[in-house]
Write a protein that holds these residues in place. Sequence first.
Motif, short mmCIF file in Angstrom:
data_model
loop_
_atom_site.label_atom_id
_atom_site.label_comp_id
_atom_site.label_asym_id
_atom_site.label_seq_id
_atom_site.Cartn_x
_atom_site.Cartn_y
_atom_site.Cartn_z
N GLU A 1 0.83 -1.21 0.00
CA GLU A 1 0.00 0.00 0.00
C GLU A 1 0.86 1.25 0.00
OE1 GLU A 1 -3.19 0.13 -0.59
OE2 GLU A 1 -3.11 -2.06 -0.77
N ALA A 2 1.99 1.20 0.72
CA ALA A 2 2.90 2.35 0.73
C ALA A 2 3.49 2.58 -0.66
CB ALA A 2 4.01 2.13 1.75
N LEU A 3 3.80 1.49 -1.37
CA LEU A 3 4.35 1.62 -2.72
C LEU A 3 3.30 2.20 -3.66
CD1 LEU A 3 6.62 1.10 -4.76
CD2 LEU A 3 5.70 -1.21 -5.08
N LEU A 4 2.08 1.70 -3.59
CA LEU A 4 1.01 2.25 -4.43
C LEU A 4 0.77 3.71 -4.10
CD1 LEU A 4 -1.47 -0.77 -4.32
CD2 LEU A 4 -0.13 -0.02 -6.29
N GLY A 5 0.88 4.07 -2.83
CA GLY A 5 0.72 5.46 -2.43
C GLY A 5 1.83 6.33 -3.01
N ALA A 6 3.05 5.80 -3.04
CA ALA A 6 4.17 6.56 -3.63
C ALA A 6 3.94 6.79 -5.11
CB ALA A 6 5.48 5.81 -3.39
N PHE A 7 3.46 5.74 -5.83
CA PHE A 7 3.19 5.89 -7.26
C PHE A 7 2.02 6.84 -7.52
CE2 PHE A 7 5.12 1.47 -8.13
CZ PHE A 7 6.34 2.04 -8.47
N ALA A 8 1.09 6.89 -6.59
CA ALA A 8 -0.03 7.82 -6.75
C ALA A 8 0.37 9.24 -6.38
CB ALA A 8 -1.21 7.37 -5.87
N GLY A 9 1.56 9.40 -5.76
CA GLY A 9 2.04 10.71 -5.33
C GLY A 9 3.20 11.21 -6.16
N ALA B 1 5.27 6.31 -12.09
CA ALA B 1 5.28 4.93 -12.60
C ALA B 1 5.25 5.03 -14.12
CB ALA B 1 4.08 4.15 -12.08
N ALA B 2 6.38 4.80 -14.76
CA ALA B 2 6.50 4.94 -16.21
C ALA B 2 6.42 3.57 -16.86
CB ALA B 2 7.82 5.63 -16.57
N CYS B 3 5.46 3.37 -17.73
CA CYS B 3 5.21 2.07 -18.35
C CYS B 3 5.35 2.16 -19.86
CB CYS B 3 3.82 1.55 -17.99
SG CYS B 3 3.58 1.33 -16.20
N VAL B 4 5.97 1.15 -20.46
CA VAL B 4 6.27 1.22 -21.88
C VAL B 4 5.01 1.18 -22.75
CG1 VAL B 4 6.52 -1.26 -22.31
CG2 VAL B 4 7.93 0.38 -23.61
N GLY B 5 3.91 0.64 -22.23
CA GLY B 5 2.69 0.58 -23.02
C GLY B 5 1.48 0.24 -22.17
N ARG C 1 -5.38 -0.67 -10.19
CA ARG C 1 -5.33 -0.31 -8.77
C ARG C 1 -5.49 1.19 -8.56
NH1 ARG C 1 -2.66 -4.35 -5.78
NH2 ARG C 1 -3.28 -3.12 -3.95
N GLY C 2 -5.85 1.91 -9.60
CA GLY C 2 -6.07 3.35 -9.48
C GLY C 2 -4.81 4.19 -9.52
N VAL C 3 -3.70 3.61 -9.96
CA VAL C 3 -2.43 4.34 -10.00
C VAL C 3 -2.26 5.00 -11.37
CG1 VAL C 3 0.08 4.11 -9.95
CG2 VAL C 3 -1.32 2.82 -8.33
N PRO C 4 -2.01 6.30 -11.43
CA PRO C 4 -1.76 6.96 -12.71
C PRO C 4 -0.40 6.53 -13.26
CG PRO C 4 -1.38 8.50 -10.92
CD PRO C 4 -1.94 7.25 -10.29
N THR C 5 -0.30 6.38 -14.56
CA THR C 5 0.96 5.98 -15.17
C THR C 5 1.35 6.96 -16.27
OG1 THR C 5 -0.14 4.55 -16.80
CG2 THR C 5 0.52 3.53 -14.70
N LEU C 6 2.64 7.01 -16.53
CA LEU C 6 3.18 7.77 -17.65
C LEU C 6 3.47 6.78 -18.77
CD1 LEU C 6 4.44 10.42 -18.86
CD2 LEU C 6 6.61 9.65 -17.88
N ARG C 7 2.88 7.02 -19.96
CA ARG C 7 3.06 6.11 -21.08
C ARG C 7 3.45 6.89 -22.33
NH1 ARG C 7 -1.72 3.52 -22.66
NH2 ARG C 7 -3.13 4.28 -21.06
N PRO C 8 4.40 6.40 -23.10
CA PRO C 8 4.72 7.06 -24.37
C PRO C 8 3.68 6.75 -25.43
CG PRO C 8 6.04 5.07 -24.13
CD PRO C 8 5.24 5.22 -22.86
N GLU C 9 3.70 7.50 -26.50
CA GLU C 9 2.74 7.27 -27.58
C GLU C 9 3.02 5.95 -28.29
OE1 GLU C 9 2.75 10.58 -30.21
OE2 GLU C 9 2.01 12.02 -28.71
N ARG C 10 4.30 5.57 -28.39
CA ARG C 10 4.67 4.30 -29.00
C ARG C 10 5.34 3.44 -27.96
NH1 ARG C 10 8.47 4.27 -32.61
NH2 ARG C 10 7.60 2.66 -33.95
N SER C 11 5.04 2.15 -27.97
CA SER C 11 5.56 1.23 -26.96
C SER C 11 6.99 0.81 -27.30
CB SER C 11 4.65 0.00 -26.85
OG SER C 11 3.36 0.38 -26.47
N ARG C 12 7.93 1.73 -27.09
CA ARG C 12 9.34 1.49 -27.39
C ARG C 12 10.19 2.04 -26.25
NH1 ARG C 12 6.74 -0.78 -30.33
NH2 ARG C 12 6.79 -1.01 -32.60
#
Length: 376
Positions: A225-233, A237-241, A251-262
Motif C-alpha cells: 500500500e505504501a508503494l502504491l501510495g508513492a506511485f499515486a504521489g 510509474a512509467a510504463c512502456v505501453g 489499482r487506481g495508479v496513474p501511469t506515464l506512457r509514451p505514444e509508441r511502446s518502445r
Amino acid sequence: MTAALETAPDSLAGFTVGVTATRRREEFRALLERRGARVVSAPAIRLVPLAEDAGLLAATRRALAAPLDDVVITTGVGFRGWMAAADGWGLSGDLAVRLTEARLLTRGPKARGAVRAAGLNDHWTPATESCGEVKDHLLAQDLTGRRIAVQLHGEPLDGFVAALRQAGAEVIEVPVYRWMPYRDSSPLRRLVAQAVGGAVDAVAFTSAPAVLAMLREARAHGQEEALLGAFAGAVVAACVGPVTAQPLEERGVPTLRPERSRLGALARALARHLPEHGVTRMTAGGHRLEIRGHAVVVDGDLRPLPPAPMAILKRLATKPGHVITRADLRLVLPGSPARESAEHAVEMAVTRLRRALGPAGIVETVVKRGYRLAVQ
C-alpha cells in the motif's frame, strides 16, 4: 562539485530512475544516462524458455491436429521461441503449414516483424498494440466452431481465452515462455524501499510481469500500500505501453506512457515529464534555484546533494521564505535521529547544504527559531 546543466529541456540531470527490466536492461540504462539520469537497476523477473516443456509440446501437437482458423501472436520473442522449439522437435515444417493456412493476428510491430521474418503473412495488427483490441476484433465475428491458437506472453490470458471460448471458439493456449522472479530479489527490495521513501523520482516498467513482481515483493514486506501510495504521489510509474500499465491502472495508479511502446519513446517521455513536473523553481538570496530529485541547479550549475541536505532543502522549499523549526526539520532527516542528537544533526545537515549550494545567503538562520530560504 558542480557541473554545467544541459540547456536541453529534456535533460534528466538531477533525477533518479529505477529500472526493473531484465531484457535490454543495459540499452535502456544507457538511454537514460545519456540524458543525465542517475539509474538504479533492479531486475524484477527473468525469462524461462520452455523449449523442453511438455505443455508447449502438447499445445503444438494439438495445434497440428487440425487446421487452425486464427493464430494470435502476442510477442516477437515468443513466436520465435515457438518456431525454434518446433524445429527442435522436427515439427517446424508442419507448424509452418498450419500457420500459412490460418489468419495471423499480431499484437504489435515486434510480433508482426517476427512473423514476416519467418516468411509468413500477417493478417491484422491493432493500433493500440493491446490484447484487448485483438479480443474485441475477434469477438466482432462469429467464432462458433473456430479453432484459435493463442501464444501466451508470460502470464495467463484467462479473461481473453474465456471470452473466446464463451463465443464458441476452440482455444489452444500456447505457453511459449514464462516469467519467474529474478534470482536475487535484494535489488528489487531496495528499490521498493527507495520508492516508498521518495529516494527515486520514477520507476520504469517494460512488462506487466515486472509490475506484478514489484508489487509482490512489496507485499511480502508489508509495503504494497505504501508503494502504491508513492506511485499515486511523487514517484512516477512509467510504463512502456498499455499492457504493462494495466496492473497499476487497475489499482487506481496513474501511469506515464509514451505514444509508441518502445524503450526510446519511454526514455523520451520521462525526459519530458520529470523536468516539467518534478522541479521546484524559485529565487532565493538573489540566486535562481531548480530543486530536482537528488540535486539542485544554482544559477545554471548542477549541484548533487547527499540525502540529508536534500531532505532539508526540500522541506524548506515547501514554504519558501517561512521559518521551519529545527524540530520540524529533524523529522525529514533520513533515519530520524534521536531527540537528544536531533539539533546537532539538523545543524550539520544545514552546514552541508550551504556548502553544497555555494553562494552565501540562500539559507538563512533565524535565531532561536530555525531556518528559512531567503525568498521575499
